[in-house]
Scaffold this active site. Structure first.
Site, PDB file in Angstrom:
ATOM      1  CB  VAL A 117      -0.951   0.029   1.212  1.00 46.21           C
ATOM      2  CG1 VAL A 117      -1.867  -1.177   1.194  1.00 46.21           C
ATOM      3  CG2 VAL A 117      -0.170   0.081   2.533  1.00 46.21           C
ATOM      4  CB  ALA A 163       2.865  -4.764  -6.533  1.00 44.74           C
ATOM      5  CG  LEU A 166       5.886  -0.209  -9.880  1.00 41.12           C
ATOM      6  CD1 LEU A 166       4.535  -0.424 -10.537  1.00 41.12           C
ATOM      7  CD2 LEU A 166       6.625   0.953 -10.536  1.00 41.12           C
ATOM      8  CE  LYS A 167       5.142   0.857   0.507  1.00 39.18           C
ATOM      9  NZ  LYS A 167       4.445   2.057   0.987  1.00 39.18           N
ATOM     10  CB  VAL A 168      11.091  -0.495  -3.353  1.00 39.21           C
ATOM     11  CG1 VAL A 168      12.506   0.031  -3.188  1.00 39.21           C
ATOM     12  CG2 VAL A 168      10.845  -1.656  -2.389  1.00 39.21           C
TER      13      VAL A 168
END
Length: 322
Positions: A117, A163, A166-168
């Site tokens: 998230v 995902a 991209l979160k990192v």
């Protein structure tokens, strides 16, 4: 769908609360019994261990502080994974680790999703947070109704692991903005600018960022509390740096950000609140970066809304809809 949730910390506790608020049949597990008891008081059931949770639930969500913790939980759950079971990894973790653990789930007959998230703990609390989901499209369609109960904007990022990458990346950008905001606020104070005016100038300008309208507020209040600590920043920026190194990208800013937080941890401790990275400059200049009228913590004042899938601009799905 019966759902299990492992990890009731700052983020997990809020996400599981959204599930309960939306009537999901939820069973929880955490090392902290007080957190489990609080969830049970809101309507959840409690499990004794991760294996039991996977055995009795259709889908199990993990939201844990480190890749090592996720691995340990997976080893417990793996014997109970079979066709029809779904594992959703909502921890911030390494792309390669999400792929490795997910491959184990898939080999056992289950489905795997990495779905971290983004948007801050205050939005996790209200169900208005954004969720990235990496998995095959068929699995995404299965779990989209569940994700909509926890978040507002749901983005299918591609295959398993995408995902997490991209979160990192987004956490790295937020950290760069935090450090830049700290430098801007201290420089404004040193130059004699009113900090309330400075805050508004940044907010309405091309210099604005999500980090500014959230973290700058608790910096100026003095609480510095966004429920995120320096050790977690170091982990996330380190994961981003590792991705760049694996792909032979010669970064310049990222190594400097790593050094800044290494220094912050050495000075103030690894569990110091991350916005207090500004203390390095406050200590160096003798200035106090405070201003009246700002809140001690961020609260999401938007009403909870039903989640929806975000379709990337220019994608074939947008063209098909047209």
């Amino acid at each position: 769908m019966k759902v299990g949730f492992i990890g009731l910390g700052n983020v997990g506790g809020k996400l599981s609360g959204s599930l309960l608020r939306n009537g999901i049949d939820l069973t929880v597990l955490d090392l902290n019994r007080d957190l489990v008891d609080a969830a049970v008081a809101k309507g959840a059931s409690a499990a004794e261990n991760a294996a039991e949770l996977m055995r009795n639930c259709d889908a199990v969500i993990t939201c844990l502080p480190s890749p090592a913790a996720s691995d340990a939980v997976m080893q417990e759950m793996l014997p109970e994974i079979k066709e029809g079971k779904i594992w959703l990894e909502m921890s911030t973790t390494d792309q390669a680790e999400a792929e490795r653990l997910g491959a184990m789930v898939i080999a056992a007959g289950g489905a795997a999703v990495d779905c971290p998230v983004s948007g801050g703990c205050h939005r996790a609390d209200t169900g208005n947070i954004s969720i990235f989901a990496g998995c095959d499209r068929a699995t995404f369609d299965r779990i989209l109704p569940l994700l909509k109960t926890m978040g507002r904007r749901i983005l299918h990022t591609g295959e398993l692991g995408s995902a997490s990458m991209l979160k990192v990346l987004t956490n790295y950008l937020a950290t760069v903005h935090l450090v830049a905001n700290a430098e801007a606020l201290v420089t404004a104070k040193a130059a004699g600018m009113d900090l309330n005016t400075t805050y508004e100038a940044i907010k309405i300008s091309s210099g604005n960022s999500f980090s500014h309208v959230t973290e700058s507020q608790v910096i100026l209040n003095g609480s510095r509390d966004i429920s995120f600590t320096m050790d977690l920043v170091k982990k996330d920026v380190g994961l981003f740096q590792s991705i760049a190194e694996r792909n032979d990208v010669p970064l310049e800013i990222s190594p400097l950000i790593c050094q800044i937080f290494d220094d912050g941890i050495e000075r103030y401790g690894d569990r110091e609140l991350s916005p207090n990275i500004i203390r390095r400059l406050e200590d160096a200049t003798g200035l106090s970066i405070l201003a009246p009228g700002f809140p001690p913590e961020m609260l999401d004042d938007e009403p909870e809304e039903a989640g929806y899938e975000v379709i990337p601009q220019g994608s074939s799905r947008v063209q098909a809809a047209e």
